[in-house]
Write an enzyme that holds these catalytic residues in place. Structure first.
Site, PDB file in Angstrom:
ATOM      1  N   LEU A  70     -44.995 -39.623  89.478  1.00  0.00           N
ATOM      2  CA  LEU A  70     -44.707 -39.691  87.477  1.00  0.00           C
ATOM      3  C   LEU A  70     -42.714 -39.484  87.533  1.00  0.00           C
ATOM      4  O   LEU A  70     -42.243 -39.338  87.089  1.00  0.00           O
ATOM      5  CB  LEU A  70     -45.009 -38.519  86.720  1.00  0.00           C
ATOM      6  CG  LEU A  70     -46.522 -39.023  86.457  1.00  0.00           C
ATOM      7  CD1 LEU A  70     -47.619 -37.431  86.436  1.00  0.00           C
ATOM      8  CD2 LEU A  70     -46.962 -40.143  85.604  1.00  0.00           C
ATOM      9  N   GLY A  71     -42.186 -38.216  88.354  1.00  0.00           N
ATOM     10  CA  GLY A  71     -40.900 -38.004  88.475  1.00  0.00           C
ATOM     11  C   GLY A  71     -40.461 -36.772  89.499  1.00  0.00           C
ATOM     12  O   GLY A  71     -41.599 -36.202  89.567  1.00  0.00           O
ATOM     13  N   GLU A  72     -39.728 -36.003  89.248  1.00  0.00           N
ATOM     14  CA  GLU A  72     -38.978 -34.924  89.550  1.00  0.00           C
ATOM     15  C   GLU A  72     -38.496 -33.468  88.963  1.00  0.00           C
ATOM     16  O   GLU A  72     -37.199 -34.426  87.767  1.00  0.00           O
ATOM     17  CB  GLU A  72     -38.170 -35.186  90.850  1.00  0.00           C
ATOM     18  CG  GLU A  72     -37.624 -34.347  92.121  1.00  0.00           C
ATOM     19  CD  GLU A  72     -37.574 -34.433  93.144  1.00  0.00           C
ATOM     20  OE1 GLU A  72     -36.944 -36.060  93.349  1.00  0.00           O
ATOM     21  OE2 GLU A  72     -37.348 -33.944  94.205  1.00  0.00           O
ATOM     22  N   GLY A  73     -38.902 -32.960  89.209  1.00  0.00           N
ATOM     23  CA  GLY A  73     -38.331 -31.712  88.391  1.00  0.00           C
ATOM     24  C   GLY A  73     -37.148 -30.713  89.127  1.00  0.00           C
ATOM     25  O   GLY A  73     -37.514 -31.092  90.218  1.00  0.00           O
ATOM     26  N   GLY A  74     -36.965 -29.708  88.320  1.00  0.00           N
ATOM     27  CA  GLY A  74     -36.332 -28.487  88.989  1.00  0.00           C
ATOM     28  C   GLY A  74     -37.483 -27.870  89.769  1.00  0.00           C
ATOM     29  O   GLY A  74     -37.408 -26.925  90.738  1.00  0.00           O
ATOM     30  N   PHE A  75     -38.895 -28.118  89.824  1.00  0.00           N
ATOM     31  CA  PHE A  75     -39.467 -27.348  90.666  1.00  0.00           C
ATOM     32  C   PHE A  75     -40.494 -28.020  91.578  1.00  0.00           C
ATOM     33  O   PHE A  75     -41.394 -27.713  92.801  1.00  0.00           O
ATOM     34  CB  PHE A  75     -41.015 -26.893  89.836  1.00  0.00           C
ATOM     35  CG  PHE A  75     -40.650 -25.452  89.044  1.00  0.00           C
ATOM     36  CD1 PHE A  75     -40.177 -24.224  89.290  1.00  0.00           C
ATOM     37  CD2 PHE A  75     -40.541 -25.978  87.668  1.00  0.00           C
ATOM     38  CE1 PHE A  75     -39.465 -23.315  88.663  1.00  0.00           C
ATOM     39  CE2 PHE A  75     -39.898 -25.128  86.937  1.00  0.00           C
ATOM     40  CZ  PHE A  75     -39.371 -23.239  87.232  1.00  0.00           C
ATOM     41  N   GLY A  76     -40.537 -29.389  91.555  1.00  0.00           N
ATOM     42  CA  GLY A  76     -40.525 -30.649  92.845  1.00  0.00           C
ATOM     43  C   GLY A  76     -41.360 -31.454  92.027  1.00  0.00           C
ATOM     44  O   GLY A  76     -40.744 -32.178  91.278  1.00  0.00           O
ATOM     45  N   VAL A  78     -43.941 -34.495  90.787  1.00  0.00           N
ATOM     46  CA  VAL A  78     -45.225 -34.357  89.864  1.00  0.00           C
ATOM     47  C   VAL A  78     -45.703 -35.991  89.973  1.00  0.00           C
ATOM     48  O   VAL A  78     -45.057 -37.167  89.292  1.00  0.00           O
ATOM     49  CB  VAL A  78     -45.243 -34.400  88.681  1.00  0.00           C
ATOM     50  CG1 VAL A  78     -46.427 -34.540  87.880  1.00  0.00           C
ATOM     51  CG2 VAL A  78     -44.324 -32.952  88.083  1.00  0.00           C
ATOM     52  N   ASP A 191     -38.315 -22.442  79.514  1.00  0.00           N
ATOM     53  CA  ASP A 191     -37.096 -23.647  79.423  1.00  0.00           C
ATOM     54  C   ASP A 191     -37.630 -24.482  78.717  1.00  0.00           C
ATOM     55  O   ASP A 191     -38.645 -26.189  78.919  1.00  0.00           O
ATOM     56  CB  ASP A 191     -37.774 -24.261  81.061  1.00  0.00           C
ATOM     57  CG  ASP A 191     -36.932 -25.409  81.177  1.00  0.00           C
ATOM     58  OD1 ASP A 191     -35.624 -25.434  81.269  1.00  0.00           O
ATOM     59  OD2 ASP A 191     -36.954 -25.901  82.663  1.00  0.00           O
TER      60      ASP A 191
HETATM   61  N1  LIG Z   1     -48.930 -33.010  83.299  1.00  0.00           N
HETATM   62  C1  LIG Z   1     -48.446 -33.888  83.360  1.00  0.00           C
HETATM   63  N2  LIG Z   1     -49.296 -35.065  82.866  1.00  0.00           N
HETATM   64  C2  LIG Z   1     -48.313 -36.085  82.956  1.00  0.00           C
HETATM   65  N3  LIG Z   1     -47.369 -36.255  83.396  1.00  0.00           N
HETATM   66  C3  LIG Z   1     -46.617 -35.374  84.029  1.00  0.00           C
HETATM   67  C4  LIG Z   1     -47.660 -33.819  84.086  1.00  0.00           C
HETATM   68  N4  LIG Z   1     -46.496 -33.300  83.988  1.00  0.00           N
HETATM   69  C5  LIG Z   1     -45.445 -33.525  84.041  1.00  0.00           C
HETATM   70  N5  LIG Z   1     -45.218 -34.747  84.189  1.00  0.00           N
HETATM   71  C6  LIG Z   1     -44.264 -35.426  83.960  1.00  0.00           C
HETATM   72  O1  LIG Z   1     -43.252 -35.544  85.454  1.00  0.00           O
HETATM   73  C7  LIG Z   1     -41.791 -35.825  85.249  1.00  0.00           C
HETATM   74  C8  LIG Z   1     -41.591 -34.293  86.497  1.00  0.00           C
HETATM   75  O2  LIG Z   1     -41.991 -33.425  85.773  1.00  0.00           O
HETATM   76  P1  LIG Z   1     -40.470 -31.563  85.365  1.00  0.00           P
HETATM   77  O3  LIG Z   1     -42.017 -31.263  84.278  1.00  0.00           O
HETATM   78  O4  LIG Z   1     -41.389 -31.464  87.104  1.00  0.00           O
HETATM   79  O5  LIG Z   1     -40.393 -32.163  85.032  1.00  0.00           O
HETATM   80  P2  LIG Z   1     -38.747 -32.830  83.964  1.00  0.00           P
HETATM   81  O6  LIG Z   1     -39.262 -31.650  82.898  1.00  0.00           O
HETATM   82  O7  LIG Z   1     -38.259 -33.889  84.225  1.00  0.00           O
HETATM   83  O8  LIG Z   1     -37.509 -31.076  84.143  1.00  0.00           O
HETATM   84  P3  LIG Z   1     -37.528 -29.960  84.980  1.00  0.00           P
HETATM   85  O9  LIG Z   1     -38.264 -29.118  85.888  1.00  0.00           O
HETATM   86  O10 LIG Z   1     -36.468 -29.510  84.375  1.00  0.00           O
HETATM   87  O11 LIG Z   1     -38.744 -29.456  83.735  1.00  0.00           O
HETATM   88  C9  LIG Z   1     -41.512 -35.891  83.873  1.00  0.00           C
HETATM   89  O12 LIG Z   1     -41.681 -37.578  83.799  1.00  0.00           O
HETATM   90  C10 LIG Z   1     -43.120 -35.504  83.667  1.00  0.00           C
HETATM   91  O13 LIG Z   1     -42.833 -36.135  82.167  1.00  0.00           O
END
Ligand SMILES: Nc1ncnc2c1ncn2[C@@H]1O[C@H](COP(=O)(O)OP(=O)(O)OP(=O)(O)O)[C@@H](O)[C@H]1O
Length: 556
Positions: A70-76, A78, A191
């Site tokens: 789904l994507g990658e954020g600051g923690f890893g 998803v 955050d």
């Molecule tokens: N519970 C969830 N259901 C659907 N999509 C999710 C869920 N959690 C995260 N995502 C999606 O996964 C991706 C990565 O999310 P994540 O929260 O790790 O990073 P972020 O919000 O893009 O960045 P950061 O870590 O800086 O907050 C995003 O596109 C987010 O919308």
């Protein structure tokens, strides 16, 4: 066949020996013993969290295949996955391994996160601590993030309308309120940003990523991780956080204000494609906050002016309070939530329901909103408490003072017209009234121990003064010697109130214990007339104000 390297690692020996693969080395559904183990853990920790094996999650995410990312954020990273045992669609967050806490610490933190449960939070349903793998399993939220909808909408998508935006803001405020005021201990989000507000199929917002910093890298790596996250969230972080890492609940309120501004303006918190002075949303908005006439220019152009001016003004007022430089001057999220509960309520004419002035814990919110709603009565300047003064100390607030006074006077004048026993007043010497106000001795702080009583007295006092016109106000002010204390004024008012109470007992009372955002319009109309000043039901409005005072009397 997919390969699961960690299953064969010595660290995973235990889980590998619990019959988790069949002869073909394919994952098996959880067996009975496993389920019982999970239930024991759930009960002993008092949460409903499930403990997953790495294998289960690998199966769910097709071995963490790219197509599930789904994507990658600051923690890893998803991944989207489907739990084989239940068919539930989940989001699996695979935490970066570097510097992660040990198993016990991780579990302790996860279990405390698992206690958090609110409709506006993404629900953590389980976790996996298998070897050096740390994964969190959440409900999958299907609608994408607020960031996507607001800033990267699909071409075939209608822009979000005003009410939807306010409802998202309200829902997000409810989630934040839960973290701040209901969670024990309180949770600082840290955050909050548009990409962390996920939207369900019906646009109901869910905050994600809360509490994760506790699972992150420890000292050493921590500084780097923290700084890169601050960089990543630049534009949302409160000044005190970016300066020195000083985080409080009010830092979250700042971030919330930025999100609210994004909803209002459709601009990104940080947009490097814009001219220099417009790149940072808050810096761009600050000068406009001081000029309410320009508020309509702030609105997202895709809204095509489809919003009520009062709703817009009040939303901007809330945002401006939230993003104040001084953390202490920012409102409590509970007050923000109450204000938004009214602004987000759909009404037939699109004009938001008036906000009852006594809904707020902190009067600064009442004052700010009353500036944009002539149906609200704010305390006259002479009776401002210390709270009021501090709330009006910022540039934004003071710049609106004259407007506020005009609004207040207009309102008071309206009551005067409403009451048949009142003298007529053309309001022509409102300036002189203001001058006389300024000459009045400053009031003593109201007894904070009895806030409800203080408010009651205050409003009654202002009622009497203003109702009888500017002349009475000035004579009353001038009759007072310099050494006559404000508290004695209150005392005499209290005596008078006792008498009035007896008289009023014959009248019909409406007893409202507390403001409930789920109240119907009818409930709210008990407090305030929702029409414009030009409306004809002035008598009702007058009565309502009185009712409000009586409500406090009952509360005492
Ligand atoms: N519970 C969830 N259901 C659907 N999509 C999710 C869920 N959690 C995260 N995502 C999606 O996964 C991706 C990565 O999310 P994540 O929260 O790790 O990073 P972020 O919000 O893009 O960045 P950061 O870590 O800086 O907050 C995003 O596109 C987010 O919308």
């Amino acid at each position: 066949m997919h390969c699961f390297p960690c299953f064969s690692s010595p660290k995973n020996k235990k889980s590998s020996t619990t019959n988790e693969t069949n002869d073909n080395n394919e994952p098996r559904p959880p067996d009975r013993r496993r389920t019982e183990e999970t239930e024991e853990t759930e009960q002993s920790e008092g949460t409903s969290l499930k403990i997953f094996t790495f294998r289960e999650l690998a199966t769910a995410t097709k071995n963490f295949r790219q197509e599930c990312l789904l994507g990658e954020g600051g923690f890893g990273r998803v991944y989207k996955g489907t739990l084989k045992s239940t068919g539930q669609v989940v989001a699996v967050k695979q935490l970066d391994k570097h510097g992660l806490h040990g198993n016990k610490e991780f579990q302790a933190e996860v279990l405390s996160l698992g206690q958090l449960d609110h409709p506006n939070l993404v629900k953590l349903i389980g976790y996996c601590a298998d070897g050096d793998q740390r994964l969190l399993v959440y409900d999958y939220i299907s609608g994408g993030s607020l960031q996507d909808h607001l800033h990267e909408p699909k071409p075939d998508c209608e822009p979000m309308d005003w009410t939807t935006r306010m409802q998202i803001a309200y829902g997000a405020a409810q989630g934040l309120y839960y973290l701040h005021d209901k969670a024990n201990p309180p949770v600082i989000y840290r955050d909050l940003k548009a990409s962390n507000i996920l939207l369900d199929y019906d646009f109901s917002p869910k905050l994600s990523d809360f509490g994760l910093h506790k699972l992150g890298p420890g000292t050493g790596d921590k500084m780097m991780a923290l700084s890169s996250r601050v960089m990543g969230t630049y534009g949302y972080s409160a000044p005190e956080y970016t300066r020195g890492g000083n985080l409080t609940l009010k830092s979250d309120v700042y971030s919330f204000g930025v999100v609210l501004l994004e909803l209002i303006t459709g601009r990104r918190a940080l947009d490097t494609t814009r001219p220099n002075d417009e790149q940072n949303l808050v810096s761009w908005a600050q000068p406009i906050f001081r000029d309410p006439k320009k508020y309509p220019d702030m609105a997202d152009p895709v809204l095509n002016n489809k919003f009520s001016e009062r709703g817009l003004n009040q939303a901007v007022a809330i945002a401006s309070m939230c993003v104040q430089e001084e953390a202490a001057a920012r409102p409590l999220i509970s007050d923000v939530m109450v204000a938004l509960s009214f602004l987000s309520m759909p009404t037939e004419d699109g004009i938001p329901t008036a906000v009852p002035i006594l809904s707020f814990k902190d009067k600064s919110m009442s004052i700010a909103l009353s500036r944009h709603d002539s149906n609200l009565v704010s305390p006259p300047p002479e009776l401002a408490t210390e709270d009021d003064k501090s709330s009006t100390s910022s540039g934004e607030e003071s710049s609106l003072d004259s407007e506020n006074e005009n609004v207040s006077k207009k309102k008071y004048k309206k009551h005067e017209e409403e009451d048949s026993s009142m003298e007529s007043d053309d309001g022509s010497d409102s300036n002189s009234e203001h001058e006389k106000d300024q000459d009045s001795p400053p009031p003593k702080p109201i007894d904070e121990k009895n806030q409800a009583q203080s408010l009651k007295i205050k409003y009654r006092y202002s009622w009497e003064d203003i109702d009888v016109g500017d002349e009475r106000l000035s004579s009353k002010s001038s009759q007072k010697s310099d050494d006559e204390s404000t508290s004695s004024r209150y005392d005499s008012d209290r005596d008078q109130e006792e008498k009035e109470k007896e008289e009023e007992e014959e009248e019909e009372h409406t007893h409202i214990e507390h403001i409930d955002s789920s109240k119907t319009d009818d409930d709210q109309s008990v407090y305030f007339d929702n029409d414009d000043d030009s409306g004809d039901d002035n008598g009702a409005s007058l009565h309502r104000i009185k009712s409000e005072v009586e409500i406090d009397s009952i509360k005492e």
